[in-house]
Design an enzyme around this catalytic site. Structure first.
Site: not given
Length: 321
Positions: A17, A39, A54, A74-76, A145, A194
């Protein structure tokens, strides 16, 4: 509508995203700063700050200078096979403690608005047919989560009450678009080859959101006055059964879906015997999202239709074969 903010900080800018979001913000002439773990892969035309891992110790000082809006992507993320000894503990380190650490530092730096990209998993895993989740429903997360995202939301909302920081929470369901991975990518691979699939008699309804539609919603929330301190559910506005999704995705790929009408009870039984009951749940159960509040409060409509989004997703997949 107010003018665009001075600088927007996007965390997780190198993600699925994040990349598209940054491109759109830059296209609109916005000053974008991207926060990434490394970076080595900077986002074009944006200032990139490397922040490493993080967690509760992350130093966001350089990233937050002169920033007015933070978009925290940002996330796990949810993983299919998690071999952590304590999965919830690991999710909390990033998704709860890491998020709250960023939000507190954002307040100290004078940030006005904090947009948190959460997950529909905060609401739960599935809905009764025709009874979609709403933003006002009581949270009922099931996996680690979803629980971590729910806890982060609650902590952010409390922080907003105490400090005046404007919190905007967006809960998307499955996001698809060019570059999509995991199950959606697998479906396209099966269809392109297919392969006959036993998924021709599934009459569920599931909400999805195209990447372009989610990006448009996030951008809207950077400035819209009515977004402040609200929770929004996000979706395309057209729910599809698994069977319909495969049929329309096959059309987009130019490979008609070869679907066998196997009864759902048999699919569930087979999945249990194969040790994959969660797969049957995602394929057969409903998960519908009511975006009425989102559309009304923000005067927002998804700009891209499902079929156009599927065509764009399929074209990207075929180009990369």
């Amino acid at each position: 509508m107010s003018s665009m903010p001075k600088i927007i900080l996007v965390s997780g800018a190198n993600g699925f995203v994040g990349k598209s979001l940054c491109i759109e913000l830059l296209r609109q002439g916005q000053a974008v700063r991207t926060a990434v773990r490394s970076a080595n892969i900077p986002v074009a035309n944006s200032e990139t700050v490397s922040i490493g891992e993080i967690n509760r110790e992350t130093d966001w000082t350089d990233a937050l200078s002169h920033v007015k809006v933070v978009i925290h992507l940002a996330a796990r993320v949810h993983v299919m096979k998690d071999d952590s000894i304590d999965a919830l503990f690991e999710f909390r380190k990033v998704n709860v403690e890491g998020t709250l650490n960023l939000a507190r530092q954002a307040i100290a730096a004078g940030v006005k608005r904090f947009i948190f990209i959460s997950s529909i998993k905060v609401n739960g895993e599935n809905t009764r047919f025709g009874h979609p989740y709403t933003a006002e429903d009581q949270s009922a997360p099931i996996d680690s989560y979803g629980i971590s995202k729910c806890e982060a939301e609650q902590e952010l909302q409390q922080l907003a009450k105490e400090t005046g920081l404007e919190i905007v929470i967006i809960r998307p369901p499955l996001v698809y678009g060019p570059g999509v991975k995991a199950n959606f990518h697998s479906m396209m691979r099966w269809l392109e080859k297919g392969i006959p699939l036993p998924l021709g008699a599934i009459n569920n309804k599931r909400s999805f959101i195209a990447l372009d539609n989610l990006v448009d919603l996030i951008v809207t929330c950077t400035t819209h006055p009515s977004a402040a301190n609200q929770t929004f559910l996000a979706a395309d506005g057209e729910d599809l059964s698994t069977t319909e999704l495969l049929q329309r995705l096959g059309k987009a790929l130019g490979k008609p879906a070869r679907l066998m009408p196997i009864p759902v009870w048999l699919l569930n039984t087979a999945a249990i015997l194969l040790g994959k009951p969660n797969m049957a749940q995602r394929l057969c159960n409903s998960l519908q999202v009511d975006t009425g509040k989102t559309c009304k409060l923000l005067d927002w409509q998804p700009p891209v239709s499902v079929d156009d989004a599927l065509k764009k997703t399929a074209a990207d997949f075929l180009q990369k074969l």
